[in-house]
Design an enzyme around this catalytic site. Structure first.
Site, short mmCIF file in Angstrom:
data_model
loop_
_atom_site.label_atom_id
_atom_site.label_comp_id
_atom_site.label_asym_id
_atom_site.label_seq_id
_atom_site.Cartn_x
_atom_site.Cartn_y
_atom_site.Cartn_z
N CYS A 117 0.81 -1.22 0.00
CA CYS A 117 0.00 0.00 0.00
C CYS A 117 0.84 1.27 0.00
O CYS A 117 0.34 2.35 -0.30
CB CYS A 117 -0.95 0.01 1.19
SG CYS A 117 -2.12 -1.35 1.15
N HIS A 254 -3.07 7.41 2.40
CA HIS A 254 -3.50 6.10 1.91
C HIS A 254 -4.89 5.82 2.48
O HIS A 254 -5.15 6.07 3.66
CB HIS A 254 -2.50 5.03 2.37
CG HIS A 254 -2.97 3.64 2.10
ND1 HIS A 254 -3.46 3.26 0.87
CD2 HIS A 254 -3.04 2.54 2.90
CE1 HIS A 254 -3.81 1.99 0.92
NE2 HIS A 254 -3.57 1.53 2.15
N ASN A 284 -9.96 0.20 0.07
CA ASN A 284 -8.49 0.24 0.04
C ASN A 284 -8.01 -0.32 -1.30
O ASN A 284 -8.11 -1.52 -1.53
CB ASN A 284 -7.95 -0.58 1.22
CG ASN A 284 -6.43 -0.56 1.30
OD1 ASN A 284 -5.75 -0.12 0.38
ND2 ASN A 284 -5.90 -1.05 2.40
#
Ligand code: ACO
Length: 327
Positions: A117, A254, A284
């Site tokens: 990520c 993020h 996500n």
């Protein structure tokens, strides 16, 4: 003193057409819209169609970013492509090489970086170093993921959290003074601590199981570390540039979980009005989440030239990082 800076001259993004709502998931596993929204802020996610590859998402985002920047990759105007992905089309070659071919680009180089990520921040940092050391003039940085391929769709603890998508930026070398008033990337800060492997990983791979594997996560442990690590690295970016949080116009974090975003912003004393949030609609999307959020905020007019933008991300590894830029 004249110095080279990497200016972000175009952004783009792409989301697959298929939308999966929390209600859709509740019909597959023992969960509810109420639980997902309360614990994560997520309401829906996009999922790639059968046969739609990570490179297909990435090239669509790249084309939008190139168009916004007025750059023609097929005419040799891009020197380097860096793709951040954890879900490549194939074990090799790099997804970046496939995207390069799809763009009709035959010059330069293209490679992938893998920092889960945090991948986009890592890729941005690599690209910035190529530009500021004179190794490239124009660089395309892409974050593209199809996490739907590595989720265990029977595990309610993880399958509700992720989505597919891609975002891209075009960086161009421009002269600066080396001060925090320059336009472009001011600094990037990368960290990894491999001791946290067991908290977030995929239980397969070429040299271990020879399978693709599925994402495994100890969610509450990830949550606890993420807030502190993100706030630390973001503060490091501010300190390096002699800036205070109130000089930052936009925090682009993020997009893992609204509670993590909120807690990390609180630690930096950034009000949520200055935080770009897409997790409610995208979930996500790993390496794609920061460039997707950037593109949304640029296109809707929130991020404007001259403003200060702080990006931060954390993922498996753990790997985490921050980038401070003046738009
Ligand atoms: N629906 C309903 N109940 C659920 C679900 C679900 N989808 N998932 C878990 N539960 C249950 C659990 O089984 C548990 O039940 P129990 O009390 O009977 O045992 C209960 O809910 C609480 O579970 P917790 O895991 O303690 O819930 P928590 O409040 O910590 O929320 C979450 C879980 C959302 C995963 C949270 O920990 C989190 O967001 N962590 C960070 C995850 C993250 O951001 N990961 C991505 C990092 S980036 C990357 O690199 C991929």
């Amino acid at each position: 003193m004249t110095t080279l800076r990497s200016r972000i001259i175009g952004t783009g993004s792409y989301l697959p057409k298929k939308v999966l709502t929390n209600a859709d998931l509740a019909s597959r596993v023992n969960t509810s819209d109420d639980w997902i929204v309360k614990r994560t802020g997520i309401r829906q996610r996009h999922v790639a169609a059968e046969g739609e590859r990570t490179s297909d998402l990435g090239v669509a985002a790249a084309r939008a970013a190139l168009k916004a920047a007025g750059v023609d990759a097929a005419a040799g105007e891009v020197d380097l492509i860096v793709v951040a992905t954890t879900t490549p089309d194939e074990t090799f070659p790099a997804t970046a090489a496939r995207i390069q071919a799809m763009l009709g680009m035959t010059n330069g180089a293209a490679f992938d970086v893998q920092a889960v990520c945090a991948g986009f921040v890592f890729a941005l940092s690599v690209a910035d170093r190529f530009i500021t050391t004179g190794g490239a003039r124009t660089v395309l940085v892409i974050g593209a993921e199809t996490y739907s391929n590595i989720l265990d769709w029977s595990d309610r603890g993880t399958c509700v959290l992720f989505g597919d998508g891609a975002g891209a930026v075009v960086l161009r070398a421009e002269a600066g003074t080396g001060g925090a008033d320059d336009l472009g990337i001011l600094s990037t800060h990368l960290r990894t601590d491999g001791r946290h492997h067991d908290l977030l990983y995929v239980d397969g791979g070429v040299s271990s199981t020879r399978t693709t594997g599925h994402l495994r996560m100890r969610g509450p442990d990830v949550f606890r570390h993420a807030v502190t690590m993100l706030a630390d690295v973001a503060q490091q970016a501010l300190d390096t540039n002699g800036m205070a949080a109130d000089e930052v116009d936009w925090l682009v974090p993020h997009q893992a979980n609204l509670r993590i975003i909120d807690a990390a912003a609180r630690k930096l004393a950034m009000p949520m009005e200055r935080v770009v949030v897409t997790v409610d609609r995208h979930a996500n999307t790993s390496a794609a989440s920061v460039p997707l959020a950037l593109d949304e905020a640029v296109r809707d007019g929130r991020i404007r030239p001259g403003q200060v933008v702080l990006m931060e991300a954390l993922g498996g590894g753990f790997s985490w990082g921050a980038a401070l830029a003046r738009w």
